[in-house]
Write a protein that holds these residues in place. Structure first.
Motif, mmCIF file in Angstrom:
data_model
loop_
_atom_site.group_PDB
_atom_site.id
_atom_site.type_symbol
_atom_site.label_atom_id
_atom_site.label_comp_id
_atom_site.label_asym_id
_atom_site.label_seq_id
_atom_site.Cartn_x
_atom_site.Cartn_y
_atom_site.Cartn_z
ATOM 1 N N SER A 1 4.567 -58.900 -2.614
ATOM 2 C CA SER A 1 3.385 -58.120 -2.985
ATOM 3 C C SER A 1 3.265 -56.935 -2.027
ATOM 4 O O SER A 1 4.005 -56.824 -1.049
ATOM 5 C CB SER A 1 2.124 -58.986 -2.919
ATOM 6 O OG SER A 1 2.203 -60.074 -3.807
ATOM 7 N N SER A 2 2.318 -56.056 -2.322
ATOM 8 C CA SER A 2 2.078 -54.929 -1.425
ATOM 9 C C SER A 2 1.630 -55.449 -0.067
ATOM 10 O O SER A 2 0.841 -56.388 0.026
ATOM 11 C CB SER A 2 0.996 -54.021 -2.009
ATOM 12 O OG SER A 2 1.430 -53.450 -3.226
ATOM 13 N N SER A 3 2.145 -54.846 0.988
ATOM 14 C CA SER A 3 1.725 -55.234 2.329
ATOM 15 C C SER A 3 0.265 -54.829 2.545
ATOM 16 O O SER A 3 -0.273 -53.977 1.830
ATOM 17 C CB SER A 3 2.606 -54.563 3.376
ATOM 18 O OG SER A 3 2.516 -53.144 3.270
ATOM 19 N N ASP B 1 3.734 -55.249 10.164
ATOM 20 C CA ASP B 1 3.881 -54.415 8.973
ATOM 21 C C ASP B 1 3.390 -52.998 9.215
ATOM 22 O O ASP B 1 3.915 -52.040 8.630
ATOM 23 C CB ASP B 1 3.123 -55.049 7.796
ATOM 24 C CG ASP B 1 3.862 -56.245 7.213
ATOM 25 O OD1 ASP B 1 5.030 -56.465 7.590
ATOM 26 O OD2 ASP B 1 3.270 -56.985 6.402
ATOM 27 N N THR C 1 -0.253 -51.194 3.212
ATOM 28 C CA THR C 1 -0.123 -50.380 1.997
ATOM 29 C C THR C 1 -1.379 -50.495 1.136
ATOM 30 O O THR C 1 -1.855 -49.499 0.578
ATOM 31 C CB THR C 1 1.101 -50.824 1.175
ATOM 32 O OG1 THR C 1 2.281 -50.671 1.962
ATOM 33 C CG2 THR C 1 1.234 -50.007 -0.096
ATOM 34 N N LYS D 1 11.947 -59.684 0.137
ATOM 35 C CA LYS D 1 11.499 -58.498 0.859
ATOM 36 C C LYS D 1 12.707 -57.597 1.029
ATOM 37 O O LYS D 1 13.849 -58.033 0.840
ATOM 38 C CB LYS D 1 10.897 -58.875 2.215
ATOM 39 C CG LYS D 1 11.858 -59.575 3.171
ATOM 40 C CD LYS D 1 11.163 -59.928 4.479
ATOM 41 C CE LYS D 1 12.127 -60.610 5.440
ATOM 42 N NZ LYS D 1 11.486 -60.976 6.711
ATOM 43 N N GLU E 1 6.277 -51.887 3.239
ATOM 44 C CA GLU E 1 5.587 -51.644 1.967
ATOM 45 C C GLU E 1 5.308 -52.925 1.204
ATOM 46 O O GLU E 1 4.427 -52.955 0.343
ATOM 47 C CB GLU E 1 6.423 -50.701 1.099
ATOM 48 C CG GLU E 1 6.587 -49.309 1.706
ATOM 49 C CD GLU E 1 7.383 -48.379 0.814
ATOM 50 O OE1 GLU E 1 7.888 -48.847 -0.234
ATOM 51 O OE2 GLU E 1 7.512 -47.189 1.163
ATOM 52 N N THR E 2 6.081 -53.980 1.471
ATOM 53 C CA THR E 2 5.882 -55.250 0.764
ATOM 54 C C THR E 2 5.862 -56.411 1.748
ATOM 55 O O THR E 2 6.413 -56.340 2.845
ATOM 56 C CB THR E 2 6.995 -55.502 -0.270
ATOM 57 O OG1 THR E 2 8.262 -55.561 0.399
ATOM 58 C CG2 THR E 2 7.014 -54.429 -1.342
ATOM 59 N N ARG E 3 5.222 -57.475 1.321
ATOM 60 C CA ARG E 3 5.202 -58.724 2.073
ATOM 61 C C ARG E 3 4.981 -59.846 1.060
ATOM 62 O O ARG E 3 4.047 -59.816 0.284
ATOM 63 C CB ARG E 3 4.074 -58.709 3.107
ATOM 64 C CG ARG E 3 3.783 -60.036 3.792
ATOM 65 C CD ARG E 3 4.888 -60.459 4.727
ATOM 66 N NE ARG E 3 5.061 -59.553 5.868
ATOM 67 C CZ ARG E 3 5.978 -59.726 6.809
ATOM 68 N NH1 ARG E 3 6.802 -60.768 6.735
ATOM 69 N NH2 ARG E 3 6.109 -58.870 7.811
#
Length: 455
Positions: free
Chosen positions: A225-227, A214, A230, A361, A220-222
């Motif tokens: 949710s926010s990575s 990431d 991030t 994602k 930005e996401t995973r």
């Protein structure tokens, strides 16, 4: 047995409801719960019953209807649910992993556990547990006296004063003179504690790779949710990934099996090698590469290193820990290797065929990152104009859109699907000689699920 009982219940209900007063309810109920075959029940003669047994007859009918109602309905084309087979072990996995990741530093503790709070697919530990079960009943297992050191999986090799590995969530030794340990999860007797721990180590290595990937991909996401990068920044995400690999390595050493340690340590090196291959994209350095078969082989090797290595070597390690015969160990590895390649091919295909909502994602990210995956490589074979776009990694305006259009106009996606199916079929063939059972059926079902998945 339950399916046969349902069938028998149906036969008895059919026979008895035409003339309730002529059948003894006690005999009906006893036969329903017996091991008699449906054909035997159909031909059986029941002695007459008295009128006062009518209420008992009604009770027997109620028993039959309850039994039938409670029977699980099989889904068309699906024989088993792999998650159900090893559900007890998976239920404790997240808790055990969080225990392994505890840190006395609050910020590190928070970042290290960040991805364990949202449930992933857990595909890799699921495969390890299924493989452990499937090979446990194999008659070719080596003698028990060839088993490795039977120390608890949390027993350290060095003293804690030397290790200085502070973990407030986990203290395996109650006292210096006692080897009592917290890792005592009751589950399937065919799965060894070392194999359960291997499943957790596999998930730790995978999660560490997500933290690093990431950052590399600026994700930005995973998992919707926010990575981590991030939420906490790149530096903390990278350090957390390193911490996970460190704790995984400690847990791996405590399995006390040199071959398994070698296999799983190699996985970590493979992940880095695969990432370097991906940075280069193809084996050609020129700005306008021309398609050839070496390019596809380069992609498949990169895919093995980044994805299939962890799956194949953890499946192999499971068989090694189970003291399986060499041919079983090789079959376990072949299954994992082929399934891992199929899994990533499908993943690359989904980047062109599903929406972000379905995937959970962002989709289309591969081209944005300058990556040429299987659908594009197959499209490139019949569309040479893709060469310059691949050479400059789709960096100019309009490159990404043009590449996507060419992929969709060609049969690149379908060829990717066919190649993935070939690997899934090879995975199934690899375990053809395994003893029949629910775990083997679960492994075969994972081949089907890999091809059918939408996220």
């Amino acid at each position: 047995m339950r399916a046969r009982t349902a069938s028998a219940a149906g036969l008895l209900l059919t026979r008895s409801t035409t003339s309730p007063a002529s059948v003894c309810s006690r005999c009906l109920r006893d036969d329903l719960l017996s091991s008699a075959s449906p054909s035997t029940l159909q031909s059986r003669k029941y002695h007459p019953t008295r009128r006062r047994d009518a209420s008992q007859f009604g009770a027997a009918i109620s028993v039959a209807q309850t039994l039938i109602k409670g029977m699980p309905k099989a889904s068309p084309g699906v024989s088993v649910d792999p998650l159900r087979i090893v559900g007890k072990e998976l239920k404790f996995m997240s808790k055990n992993i969080r225990q392994l990741l505890g840190s006395g530093h609050p910020a590190l503790d928070n970042v290290a556990k960040y991805y364990t709070r949202s449930e992933g697919k857990h595909m890799r530990p699921l495969l390890v547990l299924l493989m452990s079960q499937a090979t446990a009943i194999d008659p070719r297992k080596l003698p028990a006296d060839q088993s490795p050191n039977k120390k608890p999986v949390d027993s350290p090799l060095s003293s804690f004063s030397i290790l200085d590995d502070s973990n407030p969530d986990f203290n395996p030794l109650v006292s210096k003179s006692t080897e009592s340990h917290q890792y005592n999860v009751s589950g399937d007797e065919n799965i060894l504690p070392s194999q359960r721990r291997l499943a957790e180590i596999t998930e730790l290595i995978h999660t560490a790779s997500l933290l690093h990937d990431d950052v590399i991909d600026n994700a930005e996401t995973r998992r919707a949710s926010s990575s981590a990068n991030t939420a906490f920044g790149n530096k903390m995400a990278v350090l957390a990934g390193d911490f996970l690999l460190g704790r995984a390595s400690v847990a791996l050493a405590r399995l006390r099996d040199p071959e398994v340690t070698e296999l799983m340590a190699t996985v970590i090196a493979n992940l880095v090698e695969g990432e370097f291959m991906q940075l280069k994209n193809t084996a050609q350095d020129e700005a306008k590469p021309v398609y050839n078969d070496d390019i596809l082989q380069y992609y498949l090797q990169k895919t093995y290193l980044k994805t299939a290595s962890l799956i194949s070597k953890s499946c192999r390690s499971s068989a090694v820990l189970g003291r399986c015969a060499p041919e079983v160990v090789e079959a376990s590895y072949a299954y994992g290797r082929n399934l891992g390649l199929a899994f990533q091919l499908v993943d690359d295909m989904l980047d062109y065929t599903v929406t972000a909502a379905e995937m959970g994602k962002p989709v289309g990210a591969d081209l944005e990152l300058g990556l040429a995956t299987a659908p594009l490589l197959f499209a490139w074979k019949s569309n040479p104009e893709l060469g310059p776009l691949v050479g400059r990694k789709f960096s100019e305006e309009g490159d990404v859109q043009k590449a996507r259009e060419l992929v969709h106009r060609s049969n690149g996606v379908e060829q990717t699907r066919q190649l993935a199916q070939d690997y899934a079929d090879k995975a199934a063939a690899a375990i053809a000689d395994f003893p029949e059972g629910e775990a083997k059926a679960g492994l075969l079902e994972m081949c089907e699920k890999t091809m059918q998945r939408r996220k």
